[in-house]
Scaffold this active site. Structure first.
Site, PDB file in Angstrom:
ATOM      1  N   LYS A 118      -1.421  -9.355   2.609  1.00 55.22           N
ATOM      2  CA  LYS A 118      -0.565  -9.000   4.130  1.00 55.22           C
ATOM      3  C   LYS A 118      -1.629  -8.041   4.860  1.00 55.22           C
ATOM      4  CE  LYS A 118       2.954  -5.976   3.942  1.00 55.22           C
ATOM      5  NZ  LYS A 118       2.694  -4.943   4.485  1.00 55.22           N
ATOM      6  N   ASP A 120      -1.193  -6.079  -0.185  1.00 53.44           N
ATOM      7  CA  ASP A 120      -1.502  -5.560   1.091  1.00 53.44           C
ATOM      8  C   ASP A 120      -3.157  -5.303   1.085  1.00 53.44           C
ATOM      9  OD1 ASP A 120       0.353  -4.919   2.955  1.00 53.44           O
ATOM     10  OD2 ASP A 120       1.415  -3.292   1.966  1.00 53.44           O
ATOM     11  N   ASP A 154       0.956  -1.167   0.090  1.00 53.42           N
ATOM     12  CA  ASP A 154       0.104  -0.062  -0.181  1.00 53.42           C
ATOM     13  C   ASP A 154       0.926   1.212  -0.044  1.00 53.42           C
ATOM     14  OD1 ASP A 154       0.977  -0.078   2.510  1.00 53.42           O
ATOM     15  OD2 ASP A 154      -1.102  -0.105   3.351  1.00 53.42           O
ATOM     16  N   SER A 155       2.231   1.159  -0.230  1.00 53.70           N
ATOM     17  CA  SER A 155       3.042   2.310  -0.284  1.00 53.70           C
ATOM     18  C   SER A 155       2.917   2.735  -1.742  1.00 53.70           C
ATOM     19  CB  SER A 155       4.473   1.770  -0.096  1.00 53.70           C
ATOM     20  OG  SER A 155       4.869   0.521  -0.776  1.00 53.70           O
ATOM     21  N   GLU A 179      -1.793  -5.499   8.484  1.00 54.09           N
ATOM     22  CA  GLU A 179      -1.148  -5.144   9.626  1.00 54.09           C
ATOM     23  C   GLU A 179      -1.881  -5.093  11.022  1.00 54.09           C
ATOM     24  OE1 GLU A 179      -0.166  -0.631   9.145  1.00 54.09           O
ATOM     25  OE2 GLU A 179       0.813  -1.137   6.965  1.00 54.09           O
ATOM     26  N   GLU A 208       8.920  -4.303  10.715  1.00 48.31           N
ATOM     27  CA  GLU A 208       9.279  -2.658  10.155  1.00 48.31           C
ATOM     28  C   GLU A 208       9.708  -2.092  11.099  1.00 48.31           C
ATOM     29  OE1 GLU A 208       6.575  -0.926   7.300  1.00 48.31           O
ATOM     30  OE2 GLU A 208       7.856   1.035   7.314  1.00 48.31           O
TER      31      GLU A 208
END
Ligand code: KIV
Length: 276
Positions: free
Chosen positions: A125, A95, A56-57, A127, A194
């Site tokens: 993925k 993501d 999602d970057s 978070e 991270e």
């Protein structure tokens, strides 16, 4: 080897979640990079990276947003489709964006199914720690592999207020260890760490059976990930300590574009050989 069977290098085989488990067991490091479009994903896959993360970057490097918060599920599916069209070998992890899974495991399953069905991605993925275990378990009921993400979780930037190193204090480090174990027990096939201290990443990586992938988490994780545009030197205004730039593509593009403009202005492009 069976007569007539061709010897296939392990590098030529498609990477699966099982491959990553085997790599951890045999001590072979996992190389992961982000990609968001067909052309760069083709180069990254062709070079032999093990895992491609449609991160999602994309919100930062593709769209120019300050955070990953605004990117939508539709945007992530679009980027994942572009990457999937390019990839022959790597495992493609997509993501789940902010708002597509938090606090609602049924929504999480629905979002993960859309990603898999509409993009053809191989895994998702997500978070967070213990608070998202219900979502992870429900996604897994559909047979969708899940990668976790702990430490600095950029989707929670407004809660933490800073992108500084996480889990430096003992209480937070203990919580990270507990969260990592909870994610493994819930069924995650791997976890990204991270921006956490290298010593902590080492301890948790040794404790876990599933592979850990670090970004700013030291050399002892089972693999490493970087944002492609950062490591290629396309983005210039982001220089955290953990980032190694492997190229200056920003400089190469700038030089090439300036030369082209000059040639057009001077009338030296196109020449007779470049004309019909
Ligand atoms: O979105 C992303 O690029 C990521 C990496 C930083 C791990 O989540």
């Amino acid at each position: 080897m069976v007569p007539g069977e061709q010897m296939v290098s392990s590098r030529a085989r498609k990477v699966t979640t099982n491959t990553l488990q085997e790599m951890k067991r045999s001590g072979e490091k996992i190389a992961m990079l982000t990609a968001y479009d067909y052309s760069l994903a083709r180069l990254v896959d062709g070079a032999g990276v093990d895992v491609i993360l449609v991160g999602d970057s994309a919100s930062n490097v593709m769209v120019g947003n300050d955070t990953t918060v605004p990117i939508t599920l539709d945007h992530m599916i679009y980027h994942a489709q572009c990457v999937i069209n390019a990839v022959d070998r790597a495992l493609v992890v997509v993501d789940m964006p902010f708002g597509s899974y938090q606090g609602d495991s049924k929504l999480a399953l629905k979002s993960a199914i859309r990603i898999m069905k509409e993009s053809g991605g191989h895994a998702v993925k997500i978070e967070g720690g213990k608070e998202i275990v219900d979502s992870i378990k429900r996604i897994l009921t559909a047979g969708i592999p899940v990668m976790g993400h702990l430490g600095l979780t950029p989707q929670s930037i407004y809660k933490f207020g800073t992108y500084s190193v996480r889990a430096k204090e003992e209480a937070e480090a203990e919580k990270l260890m507990e969260d990592a174990i909870a994610l493994q027990e819930a069924g995650c096939f791997s976890i990204v760490f991270e921006k956490i201290p290298a010593k902590l990443a080492d301890e948790v990586s040794k404790e876990l059976e599933i592979p850990t992938i670090g970004i700013g988490a030291g050399p002892e994780c089972d693999g490493q990930v970087l944002v492609l545009h950062d490591m290629l030197g396309i983005t210039k205004d982001f220089s955290p300590r953990f980032l190694r730039r492997y190229a200056d593509l920003g400089g190469v593009v700038d030089d090439a574009v300036r030369e082209y403009i000059e040639d057009v202005r001077q009338g030296s492009f196109p020449n007779s050989e470049e004309s019909y």
